[in-house]
Design a protein around this motif. Structure first.
Motif, PDB file in Angstrom:
ATOM      1  N   ASP A 173       7.145  31.277 134.212  1.00 20.23           N
ATOM      2  CA  ASP A 173       8.287  30.574 134.548  1.00 20.23           C
ATOM      3  C   ASP A 173       7.927  29.110 134.222  1.00 20.23           C
ATOM      4  N   PRO A 174       9.131  28.315 133.336  1.00 25.03           N
ATOM      5  CA  PRO A 174       8.474  26.916 132.995  1.00 25.03           C
ATOM      6  C   PRO A 174       8.843  25.885 134.109  1.00 25.03           C
ATOM      7  N   ALA A 175       9.690  26.259 135.159  1.00 28.67           N
ATOM      8  CA  ALA A 175      10.172  25.251 136.340  1.00 28.67           C
ATOM      9  C   ALA A 175       9.811  25.747 137.532  1.00 28.67           C
ATOM     10  N   VAL A 176       9.358  26.974 137.927  1.00 26.56           N
ATOM     11  CA  VAL A 176       9.325  27.522 139.349  1.00 26.56           C
ATOM     12  C   VAL A 176       7.713  27.473 139.263  1.00 26.56           C
ATOM     13  N   PHE A 177       7.230  27.216 140.267  1.00 22.30           N
ATOM     14  CA  PHE A 177       5.739  27.301 141.344  1.00 22.30           C
ATOM     15  C   PHE A 177       5.891  28.062 142.147  1.00 22.30           C
ATOM     16  N   ALA A 178       5.321  29.240 142.135  1.00 24.04           N
ATOM     17  CA  ALA A 178       5.311  30.116 143.184  1.00 24.04           C
ATOM     18  C   ALA A 178       4.076  30.928 143.281  1.00 24.04           C
ATOM     19  N   TYR A 179       3.503  31.212 144.822  1.00 23.79           N
ATOM     20  CA  TYR A 179       2.493  32.087 144.976  1.00 23.79           C
ATOM     21  C   TYR A 179       2.588  32.192 146.408  1.00 23.79           C
ATOM     22  N   THR A 180       1.693  33.392 146.846  1.00 25.03           N
ATOM     23  CA  THR A 180       1.533  33.769 148.375  1.00 25.03           C
ATOM     24  C   THR A 180       0.129  33.430 148.773  1.00 25.03           C
ATOM     25  N   ARG A 181       0.063  33.495 150.101  1.00 20.23           N
ATOM     26  CA  ARG A 181      -1.068  33.629 150.809  1.00 20.23           C
ATOM     27  C   ARG A 181      -1.005  34.536 151.828  1.00 20.23           C
ATOM     28  N   GLU A 182      -2.087  35.414 151.908  1.00 20.53           N
ATOM     29  CA  GLU A 182      -2.069  36.679 152.887  1.00 20.53           C
ATOM     30  C   GLU A 182      -3.178  36.879 153.447  1.00 20.53           C
ATOM     31  N   ALA A 183      -3.161  37.163 154.826  1.00 22.07           N
ATOM     32  CA  ALA A 183      -4.562  37.458 155.327  1.00 22.07           C
ATOM     33  C   ALA A 183      -3.965  38.133 156.903  1.00 22.07           C
ATOM     34  N   GLU A 184      -4.468  39.239 157.263  1.00 24.09           N
ATOM     35  CA  GLU A 184      -4.439  39.983 158.475  1.00 24.09           C
ATOM     36  C   GLU A 184      -2.837  40.219 158.895  1.00 24.09           C
ATOM     37  N   GLY A 185      -2.130  40.919 157.968  1.00 20.36           N
ATOM     38  CA  GLY A 185      -0.738  40.997 158.093  1.00 20.36           C
ATOM     39  C   GLY A 185       0.391  40.299 158.209  1.00 20.36           C
TER      40      GLY A 185
END
Length: 565
Positions: free
Chosen positions: A502-514
């Motif tokens: 995507d040239p405009a949206v910066f997205a990510y997840t962080r996940e730990a212990e539910g």
């Protein structure tokens, strides 16, 4: 009291704030910042939530490179104060549960350091072999063009070699001619460096940021480098992350840090370092450093060199961040930064410091601070300080910029205004203008004429206008820092990049212990469609738009929390 988690590797949950002392706060009315000035502002930093102060050099120095040319590692330059002042700074920080990291510059010293004064005096001097000395090329006459031991260029323009008639030899200086490179092959040099570091730790400092530390091991054959447009050779392949780097850093760790009860923050500045090297150096089981500063992401808008600036492709930025996050996920650790004393202001560089100043400053902060790693805030970044509209070359103070201007205009024939435009965009002085405390003349930094001009927009962009305002850039930084301290998933969670193309949206997840955090931001001037969301909105920089599902306003950033099985 301390915001970060106590114990070993405390720096994983910490946020570091870099102070450039010359420009932070002047306490004695000479137009130059000083250590007592820093002490007077510690409550401001504590209220922001930062845990560590990284202090750029305050050692004795002739200031050819604004303190990165050290003439005495174990004394404070009178410009900034005294040893008693540094002791007071350490005490006041520790009383607030905060820590102090000192800048360590040991690839080179000043040519006014006693070691070099003796070394240059003759080949039989006590310190004769403490620096990188070489004879002229075979058959050449020293001191004349072409006689240098190789063709390497200095980062600050010109040759990396300087002729010394008293010795009949050249010395290597990868930076200014007043910054001769130490000879790390000499074990006596290394011993002197380690002893000095130990004395600073005994004094109470909590770690070191190590300037260009991956340059300390050179290829001793000193081959010529590929010729650059400047006419000099590129020596980087022969001194970046050289053959004995890890050996030297392992020795440093053993001689300085191992066996001490406290855990220390050690961050190595490493131009051109690879993720693979960083993973080895920062491995929590076998590595030598807490983290490194790498430069891959801050070079993405440069076309063939620092001074030729292009547009950033956000997809390249996401690929770079994802690559480093993945490489260091198992055992290593990242540093996270946009700005420092060598980089232009991020809101001017990759944000929009005009129509979307607040939104872009806070969106860029959001996508950086929630990644896996230790965030660094450079002074004034938390206020959205911008680049400076320097009128002419006389307004600049940085040796790199001044030398580049002279080379580009006088030797290469470039148009002065074109060169000045590049300096306005990328010059280091953008980061070095006075901290903007108030709207008053001098910006609350000084009552005198400052050593470098104040940004004219200090009347609008300043701490007095923002502290206490919940809708300010400062308040958003404070909330981001608090989230890192309060939510373990920010420190411990894994990282997964979303929407890489995507040239405009910066997205990510962080996940730990539910628990999963979703970070999603529109880093553009246009409204965009985006359906990413989570169970609960934790934080946004534009609360007035938060209820608009499926659509992100220009430079809107949101953080969601969800429970996962």
């Amino acid at each position: 009291m301390s915001h970060s988690q106590p114990g070993r590797e405390w720096w994983r949950s910490a946020v570091v704030y870099q102070v450039y002392p010359r420009s932070f706060q002047d306490s004695d009315g000479d137009g130059i910042g000083d250590i007592p000035g820093i002490v007077s502002r510690l409550d401001y930093l504590h209220d922001l939530g930062v845990d560590v102060i990284w202090l750029s050099p305050v050692y004795r120095s002739p200031h050819d490179d604004n303190g990165y040319d050290i003439s005495d590692y174990e004394d404070i330059d009178p410009t900034f104060g005294s040893l008693a002042d540094i002791d007071e700074l350490i005490a006041q920080l520790h009383a607030r549960g905060m820590k102090l990291v000192m800048d360590l510059v040991v690839n080179h010293t000043s040519d006014e350091h006693a070691w070099f004064v003796d070394s240059r005096s003759g080949r039989d001097a006590e310190h004769a072999d403490w620096y990188m000395w070489r004879d002229p090329r075979p058959g050449a006459v020293g001191g004349r063009p072409g006689a240098e031991p190789n063709n390497w260029g200095s980062f600050f323009s010109g040759s990396a070699w300087e002729w010394e008639p008293a010795r009949g030899q050249y010395y290597l200086h990868l930076f200014s001619r007043k910054q001769p490179d130490l000879n790390w092959e000499n074990p006596v040099v290394r011993r002197a460096v380690y002893d000095m570091m130990n004395r600073w730790l005994d004094r109470g400092v909590d770690g070191f940021r190590m300037d260009v530390i991956n340059f300390i091991s050179k290829d001793l054959a000193l081959p010529d480098g590929e010729v650059l447009p400047t006419g000099f050779g590129d020596g980087m392949p022969f001194f970046r992350s050289g053959p004995r780097l890890q050996e030297f850093l392992a020795e440093m760790k053993a001689e300085v840090f191992d066996g001490r009860e406290q855990d220390y923050l050690t961050v190595g500045e490493m131009p051109d370092a690879t993720p693979e090297l960083a993973a080895r150096l920062t491995d929590s089981r076998t590595g030598q450093l807490s983290m490194i500063f790498q430069f891959e992401h801050v070079g993405l808008d440069q076309i063939g060199g620092k001074w030729n600036v292009g547009e950033l492709d956000l997809r390249d930025l996401k690929r770079s961040f994802a690559r480093w996050q993945e490489a260091l996920a198992e055992h290593g650790w990242n540093s996270l930064y946009w700005n420092n004393h060598d980089q232009p202001r991020i809101v001017s560089r990759w944000g929009n410091d005009r129509e979307h100043w607040y939104a872009s400053a806070t969106a860029l902060a959001t996508v950086l601070h929630l990644q896996r790693g230790t965030p660094y805030v450079y002074q004034g970044e938390e206020l959205g300080m911008t680049n400076v509209p320097f009128d002419d070359i006389g307004a600049l103070r940085d040796i790199e910029s001044i030398n580049h201007y002279a080379t580009a205009v006088d030797l290469l024939g470039h148009e002065p205004e074109d060169v000045l435009a590049a300096l306005r965009a990328m010059g280091r002085d953008n980061a070095r203008t006075p901290m903007q405390w108030t709207a008053e003349p001098g910006a609350g930094f000084t009552s005198a004429t400052p050593w470098i001009g104040v940004n004219p927009n200090h009347e609008r962009v300043n701490a007095a206008a923002q502290v206490g305002d919940p809708g300010s850039v400062w308040a958003h930084y404070r909330r981001l820092i608090a989230l890192r301290h309060e939510d373990p998933v920010v420190v411990q969670g894994d990282f997964r990049m979303l929407l890489p193309d995507d040239p405009a949206v910066f997205a990510y997840t962080r996940e730990a212990e539910g628990t999963r955090l979703l970070v999603v931001a529109n880093l553009s001037d246009d409204t965009v469609e985006c359906d990413l969301a989570g169970d609960r909105l934790v934080l946004t920089n534009l609360p007035e738009h938060a209820g608009v599902g499926g659509r992100l306003a220009p430079w809107e950033a949101r953080i969601y929390r969800s429970t996962v099985a």
